[in-house]
Enzyme design. Structure first.
Site, PDB file in Angstrom:
ATOM      1  N   ASP A 292       0.864  -1.165   0.000  1.00  0.00           N
ATOM      2  CA  ASP A 292       0.000   0.000   0.000  1.00  0.00           C
ATOM      3  C   ASP A 292       0.914   1.232   0.000  1.00  0.00           C
ATOM      4  O   ASP A 292       2.129   1.116   0.155  1.00  0.00           O
ATOM      5  CB  ASP A 292      -0.935  -0.025   1.221  1.00  0.00           C
ATOM      6  CG  ASP A 292      -2.183   0.805   0.969  1.00  0.00           C
ATOM      7  OD1 ASP A 292      -3.216   0.528   1.595  1.00  0.00           O
ATOM      8  OD2 ASP A 292      -2.122   1.725   0.118  1.00  0.00           O
TER       9      ASP A 292
HETATM   10  C1  GLC Z   1      -4.425   4.236  -0.107  1.00  0.00           C
HETATM   11  C2  GLC Z   1      -5.244   3.016   0.105  1.00  0.00           C
HETATM   12  C3  GLC Z   1      -5.252   2.093  -1.066  1.00  0.00           C
HETATM   13  C4  GLC Z   1      -5.085   2.891  -2.339  1.00  0.00           C
HETATM   14  C5  GLC Z   1      -3.695   3.501  -2.295  1.00  0.00           C
HETATM   15  C6  GLC Z   1      -3.423   4.397  -3.519  1.00  0.00           C
HETATM   16  O1  GLC Z   1      -3.983   4.818   1.071  1.00  0.00           O
HETATM   17  O2  GLC Z   1      -5.109   2.278   1.294  1.00  0.00           O
HETATM   18  O3  GLC Z   1      -6.485   1.361  -1.039  1.00  0.00           O
HETATM   19  O4  GLC Z   1      -5.232   2.064  -3.478  1.00  0.00           O
HETATM   20  O5  GLC Z   1      -3.455   4.250  -1.110  1.00  0.00           O
HETATM   21  O6  GLC Z   1      -4.163   5.572  -3.419  1.00  0.00           O
END
Ligand code: GLC
Length: 750
Positions: A292
């Site tokens: 993430d």
């Molecule tokens: C976020 C989320 C994830 C998302 C990623 C990109 O904080 O947890 O679900 O796809 O960052 O934005």
């Protein structure tokens, strides 16, 4: 690349009725799982990835194992990252340079499950289709419809040049306070797996890699970067991991996104047991694991199974470094990172890009935004759950009623969930009201409104009615409006989103008091709630009907009006249990709630695999509204259940529409007792549309893992010898037909 175009999704004018018929006709319920990537395609992609990877230089290899975030004015990532080419037109959540000399495209990833997001990456982007939240699609129990939504999202990704969609949210709704439950399908592993797989299949059928996320146990938002989620490993295999396992089998997602939290003390992004032992070794997963954004804490995560650091700037902000662009290279030079592991990381990325054909796109499939709007409308319609109705609904659309519409910003639009998944619709929001809050997601916490407004759509649905709108600003003022009208339609809304858990199940801003006041002033009150989770509804005995519309996307107001006026027969079923109160849940007090951003939190998910309806069955408790519950304007009857055994349990039964209106029902098959052990498990479901008087025979076969316990000692599933009791239910708490069959003991699977 041989992809199977799902019949009926060819471009061209598709009105919502045709989509509904199409979705129903093709909807073989839980049996739809046709992975959109054939075995031959996957094998070819593996072979090409091995061949191409060998030709890369080490610098090229290192350029592929991280991504950087696009520039958002005032955003977390800071100024435009110099690693993003100046001439790159469309920025997004993640950019990874390609290797043109070998035909490897740049990788551009976009959020997310409800459409193509744009928190500011692309100032000139006119907006995207804002589809219903996943929990609304969870309530549709309609795999085909979810797949059609995935196809549409992917087409809107492709025209922007995005070849990875960060979709497939399938964490289980363990806690009704979790701020991101609207981005996930349900509390049940099987329902979530089947639907998440179809979103991935829809997306990947259009040449775009999809993720499944967030691996695993990302079930609360409170201090998520410092949250340690504890769970018994066997219960984990029987719940959240089983969700990913079944979804991966049914969709072959190109990538798995690991979550922010720790699981049993190890960060998800570097959890050797979950990434290497379970996902890659036991299950044989061949795609790539991306972190993430801001969830890669060290280069060693590469040794433990992480293949790509996402949003490297976020790691710099959160942890002071970008491990995969610095320390990992040193580890490689010093021999701590074996060459074979670096090659494996890259091969996994390449094979997933090649499998969907992202390296030879050719011309983008046409984007029909009217059709996408129709898909969004159908999702909103099928997601609406009629929780209560004493007969007041549907309202006569030609009656000259005086209707009071109260609160919920119903004069402006319907609301959305917030965070990385929030979509800016075509033409922009009808309103944005800042809410704010702690942490990195505080600035994204806004009340977003999508036009058209419920008030506007209700006026169209009831052309002879006279409308009075009251903002619900105070109970007393709202009551005066309610008193002078024939009928009251009161809206209750709650903004939920990434980075925050709700403190309790109440509606914010005193809305519960407003609804109570208007219902006292006028008993002919109907309530429509737009929430991402269950709410406590202290006024529920005072009102005549209650609709849960969730975050219904850009077409939500039309769908709400359709149901209230009877143009659509509600067919949604709850994908999450509505408890009477938090006292009925495994964790009445949520650990860490209210502690400052950055505090370490430990949550022991000691309910194990007994989540939601399973917990209520185990405790013999009666929820306010049960998993699977949903009313209709017609009546369905079930009969003639036949149950057979063997490798698994198969149940056949008749469903008949004995009412006056056509409508869809979702009969559910549950395990209630396995060889003497009381255990409730959803084994299957099927959404079926029937004309008045029409009868249909349904046959559902259970995934044998849902009948079994996982034996951690041998790493296999075990079915116990003995009678297995099953039931056909209108919900987990309304079991109509019962039967049983004898199963022999056996061990199987991984
Ligand atoms: C976020 C989320 C994830 C998302 C990623 C990109 O904080 O947890 O679900 O796809 O960052 O934005």
């Amino acid at each position: 690349m041989a992809t199977t175009q799902v019949p009926g999704t060819e471009s061209g004018e598709l009105d919502s009725a045709r989509i509904a018929r199409g979705a129903e006709a093709r909807d073989a319920g839980t049996t739809i799982s046709t992975v959109s990537l054939s075995r031959e395609t996957l094998d070819e992609a593996d072979a090409r990835a091995r061949e191409i990877e060998q030709q890369l230089t080490d610098d090229e290899r290192f350029s592929l194992i991280f991504s950087v975030m696009g520039h958002v004015p005032g955003g977390l990532a800071g100024p435009r990252d110099p690693r993003i080419p100046e001439d790159l037109e469309n920025m997004s959540a993640g950019y990874t340079p390609g290797v043109p000399r070998l035909g490897i495209p740049a990788i551009q990833s976009s959020d997310a499950s409800m459409g193509i997001t744009n928190p500011g990456y692309r100032p000139d982007d006119k907006g995207a289709t804002a589809f219903p939240s996943l929990i609304a699609l969870g309530a549709s129990f309609n795999p085909q419809l979810v797949r059609e939504g995935g196809e549409a999202i992917a087409r809107e990704a492709r025209i922007r040049g995005f070849n990875v969609q960060l979709a497939g949210g399938c964490n289980l709704a363990r806690d009704p306070r979790n701020g991101r439950n609207f981005e996930y399908f349900s509390e049940d592993p099987y329902l979530s797996a089947v639907l998440a797989a179809e979103q991935v299949n829809g997306i990947q059928s259009q040449g775009v890699v999809s993720t499944l996320k967030h691996y695993t146990l990302n079930c609360n938002e409170t201090n998520r970067h410092w949250l340690d989620a504890l769970i018994d490993p066997v219960a984990h295999r029987e719940s959240d991991l089983l969700t990913f396992q079944i979804a991966i089998e049914r969709s072959q997602p190109g990538s798995i996104m690991s979550g922010y939290n720790k699981i049993n003390g190890e960060y998800a992004g570097g959890n050797r047991h979950l990434l290497n032992d379970v996902l890659k070794d036991a299950w044989g997963y061949k795609g790539w694991v991306m972190s993430d954004w801001g969830a890669t804490l060290g280069w060693e995560f590469a040794l433990n199974g992480l293949d790509q650091e996402s949003g490297a700037q976020a790691d710099r902000v959160m942890w002071g470094k970008e491990p995969f662009t610095s320390d990992l290279k040193e580890a490689y030079t010093s021999g701590k990172l074996p060459k074979e592991r670096l090659s494996d990381m890259v091969r996994r990325i390449l094979r997933s890009l090649f499998a969907v054909g992202a390296d030879n796109w050719g011309s983008a499939p046409p984007v029909d935004m009217d059709r996408h709007d129709a898909v969004a409308l159908e999702g909103a319609r099928q997601g609406i759950v009629l929780l209560k109705n004493d007969g007041v609904l549907p309202l006569a659309s030609d009656a000259p009623l005086k209707i009071a519409v109260i609160g919920g910003y119903a004069q402006q639009g319907v609301i959305s969930g917030t965070g990385s998944g929030a979509v800016s619709p075509v033409g922009g929001f009808a309103g944005v009201i800042k809410i704010g809050g702690a942490g990195v997601m505080g600035k994204h916490r806004n009340l977003f409104l999508f036009a058209p407004s419920p008030l506007e759509e209700l006026k169209k649905a009831f052309p002879k009615a006279q409308f009075d709108f009251d903002p619900g600003y105070t109970p007393a003022e709202a009551a005066l409006t309610a008193k002078r009208c024939d009928v009251v339609i009161a809206f209750g809304i709650r903004v939920e989103g990434e980075g925050f858990d709700s403190v309790d199940l109440s509606l914010p801003w005193g809305q519960d008091a407003v609804i109570d006041a208007v219902a006292t002033a006028n008993p002919n009150t109907i309530v429509v709630v737009e929430t991402g989770n269950p709410v406590s509804m202290p006024w529920r005995d005072k009102v005549r009907a209650i609709l849960e519309a969730w975050y219904p996307g850009q077409s939500g107001a039309r769908a709400i009006a359709d149901v209230l006026a009877g143009r659509v027969n509600p067919s949604g079923r709850l994908p999450i249990t509505f408890p009477e109160s938090l006292a009925q849940t495994p964790r009445p007090e949520l650990p860490g709630l209210g502690t400052p951003w950055g505090s370490a939190v430990t949550i022991d998910y000691n309910e194990g695999a007994e989540i939601g309806y399973r917990w209520f069955a185990k405790k013999g408790a009666k929820p306010m509204f049960a998993f699977g519950h949903g009313l209709s304007y017609t009546t369905f009857e079930y009969s003639d259940l036949k149950v057979s055994g063997g490798e698994t349990v198969t149940a056949s039964f008749d469903v008949k529409n004995v009412g006056k209106h056509a409508g869809a029902d979702v009969p559910q098959l549950y395990l209630t007792d396995a060889a003497g052990e009381k255990r409730m498990r959803l084994l299957g479901f099927e959404r079926v549309t029937l004309e008045p008087g029409e009868n249909r025979r349904i046959t559902l076969g259970a995934d044998p893992r849902l009948l079994a316990r996982f034996d951690g000692e041998v790493g296999k599933w075990s079915i116990a010898e003995g009678a297995h009791q099953v039931a056909i239910g209108k919900s987990a708490a309304d079991l109509v037909l019962r039967g049983d069959t004898y199963l022999s003991a056996r061990q199987f699977g991984v």
